[in-house]
Design a protein around this motif. Structure first.
Motif, mmCIF file in Angstrom:
data_model
loop_
_atom_site.group_PDB
_atom_site.id
_atom_site.type_symbol
_atom_site.label_atom_id
_atom_site.label_comp_id
_atom_site.label_asym_id
_atom_site.label_seq_id
_atom_site.Cartn_x
_atom_site.Cartn_y
_atom_site.Cartn_z
ATOM 1 N N GLY A 208 15.906 24.269 -34.461
ATOM 2 C CA GLY A 208 15.343 22.991 -34.865
ATOM 3 C C GLY A 208 13.930 23.115 -35.393
ATOM 4 O O GLY A 208 13.302 24.178 -35.331
ATOM 5 N N PRO A 209 13.382 21.994 -35.887
ATOM 6 C CA PRO A 209 12.071 22.027 -36.537
ATOM 7 C C PRO A 209 10.894 21.972 -35.576
ATOM 8 O O PRO A 209 9.767 22.244 -35.968
ATOM 9 C CB PRO A 209 12.108 20.758 -37.401
ATOM 10 N N GLY A 210 11.134 21.613 -34.337
ATOM 11 C CA GLY A 210 10.034 21.384 -33.422
ATOM 12 C C GLY A 210 9.475 22.646 -32.811
ATOM 13 O O GLY A 210 9.990 23.749 -33.004
ATOM 14 N N PRO A 211 8.405 22.512 -32.031
ATOM 15 C CA PRO A 211 7.779 23.684 -31.399
ATOM 16 C C PRO A 211 8.688 24.394 -30.406
ATOM 17 O O PRO A 211 8.544 25.588 -30.170
ATOM 18 C CB PRO A 211 6.546 23.099 -30.699
ATOM 19 N N TYR A 312 29.678 25.606 -35.147
ATOM 20 C CA TYR A 312 29.194 25.187 -33.824
ATOM 21 C C TYR A 312 27.889 24.435 -34.051
ATOM 22 O O TYR A 312 26.943 24.989 -34.591
ATOM 23 C CB TYR A 312 28.964 26.451 -32.996
ATOM 24 N N ARG A 313 27.867 23.154 -33.669
ATOM 25 C CA ARG A 313 26.662 22.363 -33.857
ATOM 26 C C ARG A 313 26.252 21.700 -32.548
ATOM 27 O O ARG A 313 27.091 21.091 -31.858
ATOM 28 C CB ARG A 313 26.870 21.294 -34.932
ATOM 29 N N CYS A 314 24.971 21.811 -32.229
ATOM 30 C CA CYS A 314 24.422 21.136 -31.065
ATOM 31 C C CYS A 314 24.114 19.686 -31.424
ATOM 32 O O CYS A 314 23.806 19.368 -32.585
ATOM 33 C CB CYS A 314 23.155 21.832 -30.591
ATOM 34 N N VAL A 315 24.213 18.818 -30.448
ATOM 35 C CA VAL A 315 23.923 17.399 -30.642
ATOM 36 C C VAL A 315 22.467 17.152 -30.271
ATOM 37 O O VAL A 315 22.060 17.402 -29.131
ATOM 38 C CB VAL A 315 24.854 16.518 -29.791
ATOM 39 N N GLY A 316 21.685 16.703 -31.239
ATOM 40 C CA GLY A 316 20.277 16.385 -30.995
ATOM 41 C C GLY A 316 19.903 15.119 -31.748
ATOM 42 O O GLY A 316 20.701 14.584 -32.534
ATOM 43 N N PHE A 317 18.682 14.657 -31.537
ATOM 44 C CA PHE A 317 18.271 13.369 -32.100
ATOM 45 C C PHE A 317 16.891 13.491 -32.723
ATOM 46 O O PHE A 317 16.041 14.247 -32.243
ATOM 47 C CB PHE A 317 18.279 12.294 -31.007
ATOM 48 N N ASP A 318 16.678 12.711 -33.787
ATOM 49 C CA ASP A 318 15.398 12.800 -34.492
ATOM 50 C C ASP A 318 14.344 11.858 -33.913
ATOM 51 O O ASP A 318 13.217 11.825 -34.391
ATOM 52 C CB ASP A 318 15.575 12.545 -35.992
ATOM 53 N N ARG A 319 14.718 11.100 -32.892
ATOM 54 C CA ARG A 319 13.732 10.240 -32.230
ATOM 55 C C ARG A 319 14.150 10.049 -30.772
ATOM 56 O O ARG A 319 15.328 10.161 -30.441
ATOM 57 C CB ARG A 319 13.624 8.886 -32.926
ATOM 58 N N PRO A 320 13.196 9.741 -29.892
ATOM 59 C CA PRO A 320 13.537 9.528 -28.479
ATOM 60 C C PRO A 320 14.057 8.118 -28.245
ATOM 61 O O PRO A 320 13.901 7.225 -29.081
ATOM 62 C CB PRO A 320 12.191 9.735 -27.773
ATOM 63 N N GLY A 321 14.680 7.917 -27.102
ATOM 64 C CA GLY A 321 15.162 6.589 -26.749
ATOM 65 C C GLY A 321 16.308 6.684 -25.757
ATOM 66 O O GLY A 321 16.451 7.683 -25.042
ATOM 67 N N ARG A 322 17.116 5.639 -25.729
ATOM 68 C CA ARG A 322 18.296 5.615 -24.856
ATOM 69 C C ARG A 322 19.536 5.749 -25.716
ATOM 70 O O ARG A 322 19.689 5.050 -26.711
ATOM 71 C CB ARG A 322 18.340 4.330 -24.018
ATOM 72 N N ILE A 323 20.412 6.640 -25.304
ATOM 73 C CA ILE A 323 21.576 6.965 -26.110
ATOM 74 C C ILE A 323 22.731 6.017 -25.812
ATOM 75 O O ILE A 323 22.895 5.553 -24.676
ATOM 76 C CB ILE A 323 22.008 8.431 -25.872
ATOM 77 N N ASP A 324 23.504 5.749 -26.845
ATOM 78 C CA ASP A 324 24.766 5.050 -26.670
ATOM 79 C C ASP A 324 25.777 5.699 -27.602
ATOM 80 O O ASP A 324 25.404 6.254 -28.651
ATOM 81 C CB ASP A 324 24.625 3.559 -26.999
ATOM 82 N N SER A 347 13.535 13.650 -28.581
ATOM 83 C CA SER A 347 13.830 14.075 -29.942
ATOM 84 C C SER A 347 13.920 15.596 -29.992
ATOM 85 O O SER A 347 13.357 16.300 -29.147
ATOM 86 C CB SER A 347 12.757 13.587 -30.913
ATOM 87 N N VAL A 348 14.613 16.109 -31.008
ATOM 88 C CA VAL A 348 14.836 17.544 -31.105
ATOM 89 C C VAL A 348 13.531 18.294 -31.355
ATOM 90 O O VAL A 348 13.425 19.484 -31.028
ATOM 91 C CB VAL A 348 15.869 17.851 -32.217
ATOM 92 N N ASP A 349 12.511 17.620 -31.915
ATOM 93 C CA ASP A 349 11.238 18.301 -32.155
ATOM 94 C C ASP A 349 10.243 18.110 -31.009
ATOM 95 O O ASP A 349 9.113 18.571 -31.072
ATOM 96 C CB ASP A 349 10.613 17.846 -33.476
ATOM 97 N N ASP A 350 10.657 17.452 -29.932
ATOM 98 C CA ASP A 350 9.831 17.323 -28.731
ATOM 99 C C ASP A 350 9.771 18.680 -28.034
ATOM 100 O O ASP A 350 10.784 19.378 -27.943
ATOM 101 C CB ASP A 350 10.453 16.285 -27.792
ATOM 102 N N PRO A 351 8.584 19.091 -27.539
ATOM 103 C CA PRO A 351 8.494 20.380 -26.842
ATOM 104 C C PRO A 351 9.482 20.530 -25.685
ATOM 105 O O PRO A 351 9.883 21.637 -25.337
ATOM 106 C CB PRO A 351 7.047 20.405 -26.322
ATOM 107 N N GLU A 352 9.880 19.411 -25.077
ATOM 108 C CA GLU A 352 10.837 19.459 -23.986
ATOM 109 C C GLU A 352 12.211 18.939 -24.404
ATOM 110 O O GLU A 352 13.089 18.742 -23.578
ATOM 111 C CB GLU A 352 10.312 18.653 -22.796
ATOM 112 N N GLY A 353 12.405 18.740 -25.694
ATOM 113 C CA GLY A 353 13.694 18.288 -26.190
ATOM 114 C C GLY A 353 14.651 19.445 -26.383
ATOM 115 O O GLY A 353 14.313 20.608 -26.167
#
Length: 389
Positions: A208-211, A312-324, A347-353
């Motif tokens: 991913g693009p994040g740290p 094979y693709r991992c499921v990630g998100f471009d912003r934080p929040g609550r998933i549905d 989010s996927v670019d969050d250091p803890e994402g």
């Protein structure tokens, strides 16, 4: 009553491993802290024991081995690989060489061992005190990757402020600061018996693009041409030989630079997530089963591959929040989610994402795989709503 003549093995933790050992019909000693009740009922000797106290564990395993000899000791979990190797050495049975196990567990030791053997790794400096990370980064030159020396966790840092934040987030234990190595990354799976390594699969790895450089997916075939793939395979075989990796399975991460391969990491275990299953589909070799068979001194089981391509693709998100999402999508083969509707996600670019699930499809036609993946993804109707406090 007839004597139990089944071969015996000790394993440190593992639900999937117990399934494999059941199928192999062996005498099983399972050590865990604690041992789950449902697993304790399925093994011959369940041991609830403090795995951080090596002397106590050695004493218990030695008593068992004296009364009922074991063939080997192994683990498929990073944290327990060094202890398994230590126990095997102490009671004189088959197991991963202890120096290899310790190097795979400690990234600073890993890099020093490989560098001494002429295997290229990123330029790096070990940091005992996280407060010294910025000085190490200045010496190496930015950008750098700050890693936990033992265990998981890494962050890409492009300025001194990011280095400081990374060291605070990943500390207080020992860290490794290394020069960032750019280039495509590959995941290489293999098994080794009596020091002879066989490469099982090479997959292109996406991040991913994040740290946090979270893994976002894998592809097989890898996209490498035959010469490049042969170079990567030979490089990994040499690296494992330098580590004295003699008995076990491995998951190696390699970056391919303009100057050739650079080794990023070696894990002395099968790959995680759904990669072990993916490797079995394309190679016919179950690496968890292979780890048990190697510990037992048995030939590794080989079955015909059932697919030539994996998406094979991992499921990630471009912003934080609550998933549905539409839970009916989970009924489809090839879909795994680690979160429930209403859970908070980063989010996927969050250091803890990172990854919140996986979608994996197999076949022989790349176009059909792409179509199948998009169909499964859209069936989930994933959405992230703002997390209102």
């Amino acid at each position: 009553m007839s004597a139990d003549i089944r071969p015996g093995v000790a394993c440190l933790s593992g639900r999937r491993v117990v399934d494999v050992l059941d199928a192999l019909d062996v005498y099983t000693v399972l050590l865990d802290d604690p041992t789950p009740l449902e697993l304790a009922c399925r093994v011959d000797v369940p041991l609830d024991i403090d795995l951080s106290d090596w002397a106590v564990v050695e004493s218990a395993v030695s008593r068992i081995h004296a009364g009922r000899p074991l063939e080997g000791v192994f683990s498929v979990y990073d944290a327990h690989v060094p202890l398994a190797a230590y126990l095997a050495a102490r009671i004189g049975v088959r197991g991963l060489d202890l120096s290899a196990a310790l190097a795979c567990h400690d990234k600073a030791r890993l890099r020093m061992t490989l560098a001494a053997g002429g295997v290229r790794t990123p330029d790096s400096l070990a940091v005992a005190d996280p407060a010294d990370a910025r000085a190490s980064a200045r010496r190496l030159g930015l950008p750098v990757v700050v890693r936990k020396s033992a265990g998981r966790g890494q962050l890409l840092c492009r300025d001194p402020g990011e280095v400081k934040r990374a060291s605070e987030l990943l500390g207080p234990g020992a860290l490794l600061v290394e020069k960032f190595t750019d280039g495509p990354e590959y995941a290489v799976q293999s098994f080794t018996v009596d020091g002879v390594t066989e490469i099982v699969s090479v997959l292109a790895q996406h991040t991913g693009p994040g740290p946090g450089r979270a893994e976002t997916g894998y592809d097989h075939p890898s996209g490498l041409d035959p010469v490049q793939e042969s170079e990567v395979k030979a490089f990994c075989v040499r690296a494992l030989a330098v580590l004295n990796f003699d008995h076990g399975v491995s998951h190696v991460q390699v970056r391919l630079t303009d100057d050739g391969p650079v080794l990023v990491d070696v894990a002395a275990r099968p790959p995680g997530g759904q990669l072990c299953a993916a490797t079995e589909r394309i190679s016919g070799i179950d690496l968890t089963r292979a780890a048990a068979e190697i510990a037992l001194g048995r030939p590794v089981t080989r079955r015909p591959p059932t697919a030539s391509h994996v998406l094979y693709r991992c499921v990630g998100f471009d912003r934080p929040g609550r998933i549905d999402y539409d839970v009916r999508g989970l009924g489809s083969p090839g879909v795994w989610l680690d979160v429930e509707p209403g859970d908070s996600v980063r989010s996927v670019d969050d250091p803890e994402g990172g990854s919140c699930g996986r979608i994996v499809v197999y076949g022989d036609d790349p176009a059909e795989l792409e179509s199948a993946y998009h169909s499964l993804f859209h069936s989930l109707r994933l959405r992230v709503e703002p997390d209102i406090q």
